[in-house]
Design an enzyme around this catalytic site. Structure first.
Site, PDB file in Angstrom:
ATOM      1  N   ASP A  38     -24.362   2.940  13.066  1.00 56.12           N
ATOM      2  CA  ASP A  38     -23.995   1.810  14.095  1.00 56.12           C
ATOM      3  C   ASP A  38     -22.508   2.954  15.087  1.00 56.12           C
ATOM      4  O   ASP A  38     -21.656   3.175  14.047  1.00 56.12           O
ATOM      5  CB  ASP A  38     -23.780   0.907  14.222  1.00 56.12           C
ATOM      6  CG  ASP A  38     -23.910  -0.036  15.625  1.00 56.12           C
ATOM      7  OD1 ASP A  38     -24.957   0.176  16.080  1.00 56.12           O
ATOM      8  OD2 ASP A  38     -23.519  -1.184  14.996  1.00 56.12           O
TER       9      ASP A  38
ATOM     10  N   ASP B 182     -24.644  -2.407  11.098  1.00 60.14           N
ATOM     11  CA  ASP B 182     -24.398  -4.183  11.259  1.00 60.14           C
ATOM     12  C   ASP B 182     -25.201  -5.516  11.257  1.00 60.14           C
ATOM     13  O   ASP B 182     -24.990  -6.789  10.967  1.00 60.14           O
ATOM     14  CB  ASP B 182     -23.502  -5.086  11.615  1.00 60.14           C
ATOM     15  CG  ASP B 182     -23.076  -3.771  12.800  1.00 60.14           C
ATOM     16  OD1 ASP B 182     -24.077  -4.326  13.824  1.00 60.14           O
ATOM     17  OD2 ASP B 182     -21.839  -4.239  13.689  1.00 60.14           O
TER      18      ASP B 182
ATOM     19  N   ASP C  91     -31.035  -3.800  11.845  1.00 61.27           N
ATOM     20  CA  ASP C  91     -30.475  -2.852  11.191  1.00 61.27           C
ATOM     21  C   ASP C  91     -31.469  -3.212   9.466  1.00 61.27           C
ATOM     22  O   ASP C  91     -31.395  -1.990   9.226  1.00 61.27           O
ATOM     23  CB  ASP C  91     -29.114  -2.239  11.315  1.00 61.27           C
ATOM     24  CG  ASP C  91     -28.716  -2.128  12.983  1.00 61.27           C
ATOM     25  OD1 ASP C  91     -29.721  -1.162  13.295  1.00 61.27           O
ATOM     26  OD2 ASP C  91     -27.233  -2.619  12.598  1.00 61.27           O
TER      27      ASP C  91
ATOM     28  N   ASN D 124     -24.430  10.919 -32.789  1.00 59.25           N
ATOM     29  CA  ASN D 124     -25.132  10.710 -32.145  1.00 59.25           C
ATOM     30  C   ASN D 124     -24.320   9.087 -31.230  1.00 59.25           C
ATOM     31  O   ASN D 124     -24.407   9.605 -29.895  1.00 59.25           O
ATOM     32  CB  ASN D 124     -26.098  11.055 -31.844  1.00 59.25           C
ATOM     33  CG  ASN D 124     -27.458  10.748 -30.524  1.00 59.25           C
ATOM     34  OD1 ASN D 124     -26.654  11.643 -29.942  1.00 59.25           O
ATOM     35  ND2 ASN D 124     -28.761  10.849 -30.199  1.00 59.25           N
TER      36      ASN D 124
ATOM     37  N   ALA E 290     -31.485  11.957 -32.619  1.00 59.06           N
ATOM     38  CA  ALA E 290     -30.415  12.977 -32.633  1.00 59.06           C
ATOM     39  C   ALA E 290     -30.407  13.633 -30.859  1.00 59.06           C
ATOM     40  O   ALA E 290     -29.499  13.705 -30.456  1.00 59.06           O
ATOM     41  CB  ALA E 290     -30.541  13.566 -33.809  1.00 59.06           C
TER      42      ALA E 290
ATOM     43  N   ASP F 177     -20.156  11.376 -30.546  1.00 54.55           N
ATOM     44  CA  ASP F 177     -21.045  11.469 -29.142  1.00 54.55           C
ATOM     45  C   ASP F 177     -20.276  10.682 -28.008  1.00 54.55           C
ATOM     46  O   ASP F 177     -19.966  11.486 -26.838  1.00 54.55           O
ATOM     47  CB  ASP F 177     -22.192  11.692 -28.834  1.00 54.55           C
ATOM     48  CG  ASP F 177     -22.647  13.393 -29.114  1.00 54.55           C
ATOM     49  OD1 ASP F 177     -22.039  14.003 -30.200  1.00 54.55           O
ATOM     50  OD2 ASP F 177     -23.137  14.605 -29.348  1.00 54.55           O
TER      51      ASP F 177
END
Length: 875
Positions: free
Chosen positions: A325, A610, A614, A704, A279, A708
């Site tokens: 870039d 791109d 890279d 729980n 719990a 909850d």
């Protein structure tokens, strides 16, 4: 040993082939055995099962697995089943995300040209590119992909697009001449590289490197050796799980010991301790975080950002440095005419008017001496030439109409030696040769100048003025072309000697301009405490000009070239990066070092890109951002996020989204922990006072996993606020469980716990432990539903609109109330959930006490806000 670009073609051929003759079949086989095939290799991949099992490494998950196993041994099948289902679902989600992220090398392989034309045994043959080997002579023409790295032997007007490797937006003019000194990749004009393609001209070249030895291969190796970084949320949740688990285990051990010392059954005491642990540990948290992040990705997708890795949504909110870039991200990725220089006047593009005869003459000449086309938006040709015809289209002088009226009679194509292009046309005022090209070359061929609609001999003052204007344009990062002409006596086939005694007409200055929104986005970054950095393969002058326009560069000293960091150690680079905002002519290795230097200084770094070049840096960065339009598949697969509009401003929106997502996740955690703390507090108080255990194990499990979870998810979907961009990025090492946060959880949990304990004592007045347990369960469950509204803001809820601005919260509260009321009032459910029937008075007490938590906590928040440093300064 000298680099291949520093040697002449004969030296290179002798070094690689041992002579000047093309390779024979025997030499090809020998070279393929020596160097291998022309393909990229990759390391051993993890199996799907391995990826699945890795999802269970989390400390919180291990504790839950132990709880499930113990529950099985003690016969608590329902508890064990619920726990195992939750953690298995999370593992599957994590596995799917991981598998999607591991395709970078496959995409690199797709870059290889399918076929290549090579000279074998004295005959040009077409072969699969993987069979190309070192020493092969490859023949290229416009449109060909380049299958391997090599030294150019012969070049005829060759232009190559190397943007995927260098980031340079324009095609590179190539030569076969020897180059001197150590040069960056983009400046090695007598070399060609795998992964690029021919846009103009033709050439022959000698293969010097294949497979993993090519520049693309080196990037593939970097990609394999670059580890992905955990996002701040992943790091925080790992730390959070360890700390919370240890605290809860210690508390459960204490409670277990107290129960045994009081003479309780050991098995029952152990079972309750396990139930309490289940719990107290918010096992639904990982599912809630996943759901919140998934909703965040949907919102971002609508704004032009597709998220490939869920954690990147929140990670963007922590970013303190964005390395971007230039081409296509900060700029429009489209060459555009910025200025004409005519008759001694600088004319900005917006003032160019085809009704002015001189403007129209320049526009017409630049369209006629031009090989590019733009048909239905499909641009074909060199970007500088398409810029010229696009200007005509915008000003009502379409290229097709001009070319039909004045067809080309003869031409001298552009080549990199002359740096000129000339075409012959029959115009209204006679047969005219139009010439355009490099300004310095043009001035050497000019004898006259057009001034005030008259042709005059050009003077030294005229030349100096033109050179000064050219220098000014160039210093602003503009690409400048000179335009001239010569009247011919008759139609003829043009010869190179004709390109003399020209009449100078004017200059055209062009550039790839910044996007309209880039400057505002950069300003937003700076105000949000984020440092924008430009990293590009383009020239320093061009990069600096763009960076100045959009606010990245304040002082020229903040710009440097990649070569300047080669001699710096990693420690020196960490000090160096603090003072640099623009990096030009960089290699993939430079990008990784720059990103890593910022990370070592304690920053969360986002990197955009791109090209193939890279990809390693995208993977090294905390958040890799690839371009959806211009990006290669390699860069997309190495990234965490893809921009569908290639726009820097979209990254800033994503940062705002990420900050809101993190704030919402913290609200969910605050809600879960304060409720769980209330349950522990009630149990601990009852044990210390010698009272019966307030809750059954099924009560805690119901709270729980049912009542909850719904409000926690709803809090994670709170409406986003733009005010988060007025805050500075949170420190990279800041834990979720800060002192302030824990005090807030303790105060709120304390209020809920005390009111729940009161309900238990009211029910226990006649010694009826079952009734007391039922009332405590009802109050704890409903007060946690009410508490969801308390967690919407650190300050008191100030308006009805703020209270009801989250429809998910209304739904969660209503669903939770219906479920709880059913458990408390439907007799058929009483046995399953270990509750007793409550009369109307007892039900009203339960509901009244539960709703009382709202005004009490809101009052404490108001007091804190008013006193500002009084009893509760942390709220």
């Amino acid at each position: 040993m000298k680099s291949y670009y520093n040697q002449n073609a004969e030296e290179v051929r002798r070094e690689l082939n041992g002579g000047q003759e093309p390779l024979t079949d025997g030499q090809v086989k020998a070279n393929q055995q020596k160097y291998g095939m022309n393909e990229l290799t990759e390391g051993r991949k993890r199996t799907t099962l391995q990826i699945f099992l890795e999802q269970f490494k989390d400390f919180l998950v291990i504790i839950l697995i132990c709880s499930a196993v113990i529950s099985l041994f003690l016969g608590e099948m329902e508890s064990a089943a619920v726990i195992l289902v939750v953690i298995t679902m999370n593992a599957i989600l994590g596995m799917v995300q991981t598998i999607k992220a591991e395709h970078s090398l496959n995409s690199l392989k797709e870059l290889s040209a399918p076929n290549a034309k090579v000279l074998r045994n004295g005959v040009v043959v077409e072969i699969p590119s993987r069979e190309v080997t070192v020493g092969d002579e490859v023949h290229l023409e416009a449109g060909d992909s380049i299958p391997a790295d090599g030294r150019i032997l012969e070049s005829v007007s060759l232009k190559v697009d190397e943007s995927a490797l260098t980031g340079e937006s324009l095609g590179i003019e190539k030569t076969s001449e020897v180059l001197h000194g150590e040069l960056a990749l983009g400046d090695r004009r007598n070399m060609v590289y795998s992964g690029s393609f021919v846009t103009y001209g033709r050439a022959r070249y000698l293969v010097t490197d294949i497979g993993m030895k090519t520049e693309v291969g080196k990037i593939a190796a970097l990609l394999k050796n670059t580890s992905e970084k955990k996002t701040p949320l992943q790091v925080n949740l790992d730390q959070f799980g360890r700390k919370l688990s240890i605290i809860i285990l210690v508390l459960c051990a204490v409670l277990f010991g107290m129960q045994v010392l009081r003479g309780g059954n050991v098995a029952d005491a152990f079972l309750f301790a396990v139930a309490l642990a289940v719990a107290a540990i918010p096992e639904a948290l990982s599912s809630i975080v996943t759901i919140v992040l998934a909703f965040g990705t949907q919102k971002m997708a609508k704004e032009g950002a597709i998220v490939r890795k869920l954690q990147a949504v929140e990670g963007l909110g922590s970013v303190s440095v964005i390395c971007s870039d230039k081409t296509g991200t900060l700029t429009q990725n489209k060459m555009t005419v910025e200025h004409y220089y005519l008759d001694g006047q600088d004319i900005p593009a917006k003032e160019i008017n085809p009704m002015n005869p001189l403007h129209k003459q320049m526009m017409r000449y630049s369209i006629l001496c031009n090989d590019s086309t733009n048909i239905d938006g499909q641009e074909i040709g060199d970007p500088t030439e398409t810029a010229l015809i696009n200007l005509g289209d915008k000003r009502g002088v379409p290229a097709q109409r001009v070319r039909e009226a004045y067809p080309r009679l003869s031409e001298l194509p552009f080549d990199s030696d002359r740096k000129l292009m000339s075409t012959l046309h029959q115009l209204r005022d006679g047969c005219t040769m139009i010439t355009k090209g490099a300004v310095d070359v043009m001035l050497e061929r000019v004898k006259y100048i057009q001034k005030n609609s008259e042709i005059q001999e050009i003077t030294q003052d005229d030349v100096r003025n033109i050179e000064n204007v050219n220098a000014k344009f160039s210093s602003e990062g503009l690409r400048v072309l000179g335009v001239g002409y010569r009247k011919m006596d008759e139609e003829k086939s043009l010869e190179f000697e004709d390109e003399n005694d020209l009449v100078f007409l004017g200059l055209i200055a062009m550039m790839d301009p910044p996007r309209k929104e880039s400057a505002a986005a950069v300003a937003d970054c700076i105000s949000a405490g984020i440092r924008p950095i430009m990293i590009t393969g383009d020239h320093k002058v061009t990069a600096s000009a763009i960076a100045r326009r959009i606010g990245i560069l304040k002082d020229p000293s903040e710009a440097c070239e990649g070569a300047e960091i080669d001699h710096l150690s990693d420690e020196e680079l960490q000090d160096f990066v603090e003072h640099i905002s623009v990096y030009a002519r960089v290699s993939p290795e430079h990008k990784i070092r720059i990103v890593r230097a910022w990370q070592e200084k304690g920053n969360i770094v986002a990197m955009t890109g791109d090209g193939v070049n890279d990809a390693p840096a995208l993977k090294q960065a905390d958040i890799g951002v690839a371009m959806g339009i211009t990006g290669t598949e390699v860069s997309k697969d190495a990234s965490s996020m893809i921009l569908t509009d290639d726009n820097f401003a979209t990254i800033v929106k994503a940062v705002e989204n990420g900050r809101n997502v993190y704030a919402n996740i913290k609200r969910s955690i605050q809600f879960l922990l304060s409720g769980n703390f209330a349950a522990i507090l009630v149990v601990l108080a009852a044990s210390l006072c010698g009272l019966p255990v307030p809750f059954e194990a099924v009560h805690l499990l119901f709270i729980n996993l049912v009542t909850d979870s719904l409000p926690a998810i709803a809090l994670g979907l709170e409406p986003h606020k733009h005010t988060v961009m007025n805050e500075k990025p949170r420190p990279v090492n800041e834990s979720i469980l800060t002192g302030t946060f824990l005090q807030r959880v303790g105060m709120e949990g304390g209020v809920i716990g005390l009111i729940t304990l009161g309900a238990f004592l009211i029910g226990y007045r006649d010694g009826n432990a079952g009734l007391a347990s039922t009332m405590a369960f009802g109050v704890l469950c409903l007060s946690r539903l009410v508490h969801g509204y308390n967690c919407k803001s650190k300050r008191p809820v100030s308006s009805v609109k703020q209270f009801f601005n989250n429809r998910y919260m209304q739904g969660a509260f209503l669903a939770g109330c219906i479920l709880l009321t059913a458990v408390l009032t439907v007799p058929a459910l009483h046995g399953m959930f270990a509750v007793q029937t409550l009369n109307l008075t007892q039900l009203l007490i339960v509901y009244g006490l539960a709703f009382l938590t709202m005004p009490v906590i809101q009052l404490l928040k108001a007091l804190s806000h008013l006193t500002r440093g009084g009893l509760f300064p942390i709220l």
